[in-house]
Design an enzyme around this catalytic site. Structure first.
Site, PDB file in Angstrom:
ATOM      1  N   ASP A   8       0.878  -1.162   0.000  1.00  0.00           N
ATOM      2  CA  ASP A   8       0.000   0.000   0.000  1.00  0.00           C
ATOM      3  C   ASP A   8       0.929   1.229   0.000  1.00  0.00           C
ATOM      4  OD1 ASP A   8      -2.409   1.561   0.515  1.00  0.00           O
ATOM      5  OD2 ASP A   8      -1.631   1.808   2.552  1.00  0.00           O
ATOM      6  N   LEU A   9       0.415   2.388  -0.363  1.00  0.00           N
ATOM      7  CA  LEU A   9       1.277   3.573  -0.438  1.00  0.00           C
ATOM      8  C   LEU A   9       1.182   4.429   0.839  1.00  0.00           C
ATOM      9  CD1 LEU A   9       3.219   5.334  -2.119  1.00  0.00           C
ATOM     10  CD2 LEU A   9       1.214   6.443  -3.117  1.00  0.00           C
ATOM     11  N   ASP A  10       0.044   5.095   0.983  1.00  0.00           N
ATOM     12  CA  ASP A  10      -0.128   5.992   2.119  1.00  0.00           C
ATOM     13  C   ASP A  10      -0.184   5.203   3.428  1.00  0.00           C
ATOM     14  OD1 ASP A  10      -0.808   8.102   3.829  1.00  0.00           O
ATOM     15  OD2 ASP A  10      -2.936   7.819   3.458  1.00  0.00           O
ATOM     16  N   THR A  16       1.538  10.169   3.647  1.00  0.00           N
ATOM     17  CA  THR A  16       0.811  11.247   2.966  1.00  0.00           C
ATOM     18  C   THR A  16      -0.510  11.577   3.673  1.00  0.00           C
ATOM     19  OG1 THR A  16       0.298   9.489   1.385  1.00  0.00           O
ATOM     20  CG2 THR A  16       1.751  11.234   0.619  1.00  0.00           C
ATOM     21  N   LYS A  44      -8.401   6.942   6.084  1.00  0.00           N
ATOM     22  CA  LYS A  44      -7.242   6.221   5.558  1.00  0.00           C
ATOM     23  C   LYS A  44      -7.678   5.047   4.683  1.00  0.00           C
ATOM     24  CE  LYS A  44      -3.791   7.560   8.915  1.00  0.00           C
ATOM     25  NZ  LYS A  44      -2.844   7.147   9.968  1.00  0.00           N
ATOM     26  N   GLY A  45      -7.100   4.976   3.499  1.00  0.00           N
ATOM     27  CA  GLY A  45      -7.407   3.883   2.582  1.00  0.00           C
ATOM     28  C   GLY A  45      -8.724   4.051   1.836  1.00  0.00           C
ATOM     29  N   ARG A  48     -11.176   9.023  -2.736  1.00  0.00           N
ATOM     30  CA  ARG A  48     -11.402  10.467  -2.656  1.00  0.00           C
ATOM     31  C   ARG A  48     -12.892  10.799  -2.606  1.00  0.00           C
ATOM     32  NH1 ARG A  48      -8.784  13.620  -7.412  1.00  0.00           N
ATOM     33  NH2 ARG A  48      -7.148  12.118  -6.915  1.00  0.00           N
ATOM     34  N   SER A 113      -2.593   0.702  -4.340  1.00  0.00           N
ATOM     35  CA  SER A 113      -3.049   1.877  -3.597  1.00  0.00           C
ATOM     36  C   SER A 113      -4.400   2.386  -4.083  1.00  0.00           C
ATOM     37  CB  SER A 113      -1.997   2.994  -3.755  1.00  0.00           C
ATOM     38  OG  SER A 113      -2.506   4.240  -3.330  1.00  0.00           O
ATOM     39  N   ALA A 114      -5.151   3.023  -3.195  1.00  0.00           N
ATOM     40  CA  ALA A 114      -6.424   3.640  -3.570  1.00  0.00           C
ATOM     41  C   ALA A 114      -6.213   5.004  -4.225  1.00  0.00           C
ATOM     42  CB  ALA A 114      -7.298   3.806  -2.336  1.00  0.00           C
ATOM     43  N   SER A 115      -4.999   5.533  -4.099  1.00  0.00           N
ATOM     44  CA  SER A 115      -4.747   6.900  -4.565  1.00  0.00           C
ATOM     45  C   SER A 115      -4.626   7.015  -6.084  1.00  0.00           C
ATOM     46  CB  SER A 115      -3.467   7.442  -3.932  1.00  0.00           C
ATOM     47  OG  SER A 115      -3.165   8.712  -4.482  1.00  0.00           O
ATOM     48  N   ASN A 117      -3.115   9.491  -7.232  1.00  0.00           N
ATOM     49  CA  ASN A 117      -1.861  10.234  -7.363  1.00  0.00           C
ATOM     50  C   ASN A 117      -0.640   9.356  -7.088  1.00  0.00           C
ATOM     51  OD1 ASN A 117      -3.071  12.943  -7.765  1.00  0.00           O
ATOM     52  ND2 ASN A 117      -3.875  12.586  -5.703  1.00  0.00           N
ATOM     53  N   LYS A 144     -11.064  -0.739  -2.126  1.00  0.00           N
ATOM     54  CA  LYS A 144     -10.888  -1.542  -0.916  1.00  0.00           C
ATOM     55  C   LYS A 144     -12.080  -1.271  -0.008  1.00  0.00           C
ATOM     56  CE  LYS A 144      -5.919  -0.546  -1.181  1.00  0.00           C
ATOM     57  NZ  LYS A 144      -4.777   0.180  -0.576  1.00  0.00           N
ATOM     58  N   GLU A 168      -0.282  -3.415   4.536  1.00  0.00           N
ATOM     59  CA  GLU A 168      -1.400  -2.453   4.576  1.00  0.00           C
ATOM     60  C   GLU A 168      -1.530  -1.772   5.939  1.00  0.00           C
ATOM     61  OE1 GLU A 168      -3.974  -0.756   3.713  1.00  0.00           O
ATOM     62  OE2 GLU A 168      -4.166  -1.221   1.597  1.00  0.00           O
ATOM     63  N   ASP A 169      -1.886  -0.493   5.937  1.00  0.00           N
ATOM     64  CA  ASP A 169      -2.094   0.206   7.210  1.00  0.00           C
ATOM     65  C   ASP A 169      -3.572   0.444   7.510  1.00  0.00           C
ATOM     66  OD1 ASP A 169      -2.383   2.214   5.156  1.00  0.00           O
ATOM     67  OD2 ASP A 169      -2.298   3.705   6.754  1.00  0.00           O
TER      68      ASP A 169
HETATM   69  P1  B16 Z   1      -6.257  10.371  -3.895  1.00  0.00           P
HETATM   70  P2  B16 Z   1      -3.585   4.301   0.061  1.00  0.00           P
HETATM   71  C1  B16 Z   1      -5.334   6.336   0.021  1.00  0.00           C
HETATM   72  O1  B16 Z   1      -4.046   5.838  -0.222  1.00  0.00           O
HETATM   73  C2  B16 Z   1      -5.334   7.249   1.243  1.00  0.00           C
HETATM   74  O2  B16 Z   1      -5.050   6.498   2.419  1.00  0.00           O
HETATM   75  C3  B16 Z   1      -6.689   7.897   1.406  1.00  0.00           C
HETATM   76  O3  B16 Z   1      -6.689   8.755   2.523  1.00  0.00           O
HETATM   77  C4  B16 Z   1      -7.018   8.680   0.115  1.00  0.00           C
HETATM   78  O4  B16 Z   1      -8.290   9.297   0.199  1.00  0.00           O
HETATM   79  C5  B16 Z   1      -6.976   7.709  -1.068  1.00  0.00           C
HETATM   80  O5  B16 Z   1      -5.687   7.120  -1.145  1.00  0.00           O
HETATM   81  C6  B16 Z   1      -7.263   8.411  -2.393  1.00  0.00           C
HETATM   82  O6  B16 Z   1      -6.214   9.303  -2.670  1.00  0.00           O
HETATM   83  O7  B16 Z   1      -7.136  11.492  -3.479  1.00  0.00           O
HETATM   84  O8  B16 Z   1      -4.795  10.753  -4.030  1.00  0.00           O
HETATM   85  O9  B16 Z   1      -6.763   9.636  -5.109  1.00  0.00           O
HETATM   86  O10 B16 Z   1      -3.472   4.175   1.547  1.00  0.00           O
HETATM   87  O11 B16 Z   1      -4.592   3.358  -0.548  1.00  0.00           O
HETATM   88  O12 B16 Z   1      -2.240   4.235  -0.615  1.00  0.00           O
HETATM   89 MG    MG Z   2      -2.819   3.172   3.349  1.00  0.00          MG
END
Ligand code: B16
Ligand code: MG
Length: 217
Positions: A8-10, A16, A44-45, A48, A113-115, A117, A144, A168-169
């Site tokens: 996982d990233l964040d 982040t 977290k996780g 958006r 990752s869910a992000s 970015n 997720k 994963e966190d």
């Molecule tokens: P973005 P992960 C998640 O990252 C974050 O934990 C979560 O807080 C955020 O809303 C989500 O990514 C979406 O991020 O706005 O950059 O698309 O923990 O899955 O790496």
């Molecule tokens: Mg995470």
């Protein structure tokens, strides 16, 4: 013996969450309320879109579809201004050591990752080339705790799910890893991540010996 290690990233590779918090907080303030660090834990996780829905619920606000889209874009612009300042110094302790070991032993290394970015962030901290597969919020249709993100990562690494290990966190992320039939390693507290196969506070607690055992199991 080749296994797939999915990160996982964040909250695992970089923190982040503190930037997400600053951006969501200023957006909430603009709407006339505040959010606490404790509330931020629940984001977290979470994707958006879902995050903004949850935050609006906390503030008892409803938005038109147009305003919702506007605030989503505004939050991301604000978040990206923080990301722009990131460098390799923000990689969490012992992550480079673990990644080096996995590279030396020729394991599969993926991001899940869910992000949306994620690629940008990996570039900023100089880890983009380390990952053989990057699966993020742009690549999945189900967030997720659905296992989709990790199943795609396994596929891209050419490994079967049962040969994959997920770090994963978040609660939803550990649930997703378990649903994928993978070994789940929670990074955080035992209290919140008790459903993981193993839990460590952070990577400094993970011995190379432990990784070696995962590779050979
Ligand atoms: P973005 P992960 C998640 O990252 C974050 O934990 C979560 O807080 C955020 O809303 C989500 O990514 C979406 O991020 O706005 O950059 O698309 O923990 O899955 O790496
Ligand atoms: Mg995470």
């Amino acid at each position: 013996n080749k296994k797939g290690f999915i990160f996982d990233l964040d909250g695992v590779i970089v923190d982040t969450a503190k930037y997400h918090y600053l951006s969501w907080k200023s957006l909430a303030n603009e709407l006339g309320f505040d959010i606490t660090l404790e509330q931020n834990e629940q984001l977290k996780g979470v994707s958006r879109v879902r995050s903004l829905e949850i935050i609006l619920g906390w503030g008892n606000k409803t938005l038109t579809e147009e305003a919702f889209a506007k605030y989503m874009a505004e939050k991301n612009d604000n978040y990206l201004s923080h990301i722009a300042q990131m460098d390799a110094g923000e990689i969490l302790p012992d992550i480079p050591k673990t990644l080096n070991y996995l590279q030396e032993t020729q394991q599969g290394i993926a991001l899940g990752s869910a992000s949306k970015n994620a690629r940008k962030i990996l570039q900023k901290v100089n880890l983009y080339e380390t990952f053989q597969a990057i699966v993020d919020g742009n690549d999945v249709s189900k967030a997720k705790p659905d296992p989709e993100v990790f199943l795609i990562a396994a596929q891209q690494l050419n490994t079967v799910p049962t040969d994959c290990i997920v770090f994963e966190d978040s609660v939803a992320g550990v649930t997703a890893a378990n649903a994928a039939g993978m070994i789940s390693i929670g990074i955080g507290s035992d209290e919140t991540l008790g459903h993981a196969d193993y839990v460590f506070n952070d990577f400094t607690e993970i011995q190379t010996r432990f990784i070696e055992e995962l590779i050979n199991r």
